[in-house]
Write a protein that holds these residues in place. Structure first.
Motif, PDB file in Angstrom:
ATOM      1  N   ASP A   2       0.819  -1.213   0.000  1.00 53.49           N
ATOM      2  CA  ASP A   2       0.000   0.000   0.000  1.00 53.49           C
ATOM      3  C   ASP A   2       0.853   1.263   0.000  1.00 53.49           C
ATOM      4  O   ASP A   2       0.586   2.211  -0.742  1.00 53.49           O
ATOM      5  CB  ASP A   2      -0.951   0.027   1.204  1.00 53.49           C
ATOM      6  CG  ASP A   2      -2.121  -0.938   1.065  1.00 53.49           C
ATOM      7  OD1 ASP A   2      -2.339  -1.480  -0.038  1.00 53.49           O
ATOM      8  OD2 ASP A   2      -2.820  -1.151   2.081  1.00 53.49           O
ATOM      9  N   GLY A   3       1.875   1.298   0.840  1.00 51.16           N
ATOM     10  CA  GLY A   3       2.744   2.476   0.926  1.00 51.16           C
ATOM     11  C   GLY A   3       3.509   2.716  -0.360  1.00 51.16           C
ATOM     12  O   GLY A   3       3.670   3.862  -0.798  1.00 51.16           O
ATOM     13  N   GLN A  35       1.172   4.134  -2.957  1.00 46.03           N
ATOM     14  CA  GLN A  35       0.965   5.559  -2.673  1.00 46.03           C
ATOM     15  C   GLN A  35       2.178   6.380  -3.134  1.00 46.03           C
ATOM     16  O   GLN A  35       2.027   7.451  -3.711  1.00 46.03           O
ATOM     17  CB  GLN A  35       0.716   5.764  -1.185  1.00 46.03           C
ATOM     18  CG  GLN A  35       0.430   7.189  -0.809  1.00 46.03           C
ATOM     19  CD  GLN A  35       0.178   7.345   0.693  1.00 46.03           C
ATOM     20  OE1 GLN A  35       0.340   6.412   1.475  1.00 46.03           O
ATOM     21  NE2 GLN A  35      -0.220   8.543   1.088  1.00 46.03           N
ATOM     22  N   GLN A  36       3.373   5.862  -2.907  1.00 44.64           N
ATOM     23  CA  GLN A  36       4.578   6.581  -3.332  1.00 44.64           C
ATOM     24  C   GLN A  36       4.649   6.683  -4.850  1.00 44.64           C
ATOM     25  O   GLN A  36       4.992   7.739  -5.388  1.00 44.64           O
ATOM     26  CB  GLN A  36       5.830   5.888  -2.785  1.00 44.64           C
ATOM     27  CG  GLN A  36       7.105   6.657  -3.051  1.00 44.64           C
ATOM     28  CD  GLN A  36       7.110   8.028  -2.388  1.00 44.64           C
ATOM     29  OE1 GLN A  36       6.752   8.153  -1.222  1.00 44.64           O
ATOM     30  NE2 GLN A  36       7.509   9.043  -3.124  1.00 44.64           N
TER      31      GLN A  36
END
Length: 180
Positions: free
Chosen positions: A136-137, A140-141
């Motif tokens: 997920d991170g 997002q990045q």
């Protein structure tokens, strides 16, 4: 299809091994070949066991300093001098890529494949299997990189974030022209 799977050699809990077994079974039952880091430990072993049990082939590409961990009984095992040669051989042997959960080595392999794709050095499909929201991170990045002009191509042209093994393999087969 030769499907290269990048994943951890660490022993992990069911949250990560169950989806790996699902993907491995689908790869094997689909008549595909698993191209992987060649290790007979951790998630790499889970993948190799599952693919082999489901009738798929195994092509391991290991590196000299990890050769003692190489899986016996693979259909083919290549031992390279260093990690750079290993990554080049994995890219050359694969028709498609799945990035599963892993540490810095897995992330290194994934980002190199994506960077090469970004620059048109290959057009092979790449899937990040987002097991338990693991990526997920990173998603997002990548979205931020795209929004702020750091990527010359849309994220969706570089990588597909799949939530499960069925979605991952369906995407790869569709991109490879194996599904209607």
């Amino acid at each position: 299809m030769n499907i290269c799977v990048f994943c951890s050699a660490a022993d992990l809990d069911d949250r990560y091994t169950v989806p790996a077994r699902e993907l491995a079974k689908l790869i094997g039952e689909g008549g595909h070949t698993l191209v992987w880091g060649g290790s007979d430990s951790g998630l790499m072993k889970v993948m190799a066991d599952g693919v082999q049990e489901a009738g798929g082939r195994l092509v391991g590409i290991s590196v000299e300093f990890l050769a003692h961990l190489a899986r016996p009984g693979a259909d083919e095992m290549v031992i390279t001098r260093d990690l750079a040669e290993r990554k080049a051989r994995l890219l050359a042997r694969a028709d498609a890529f799945v990035v599963m959960v892993g540490g810095s080595g897995t992330l290194d392999e994934a980002t190199e494949i994506l960077e090469l794709k970004k620059h048109g050095m290959h057009a092979k499909p790449v899937v990040l299997l987002n097991t338990a929201g693991f990526y997920d991170g990173l998603k997002q990045q990548f979205e931020r990189m795209e929004a702020e002009g750091f990527l010359p191509v849309p994220v969706t042209e570089l990588v597909f974030f799949a939530e499960d093994a069925v979605g991952a393999l369906a995407y790869l087969e569709e991109r490879a022209g194996l599904r209607s």
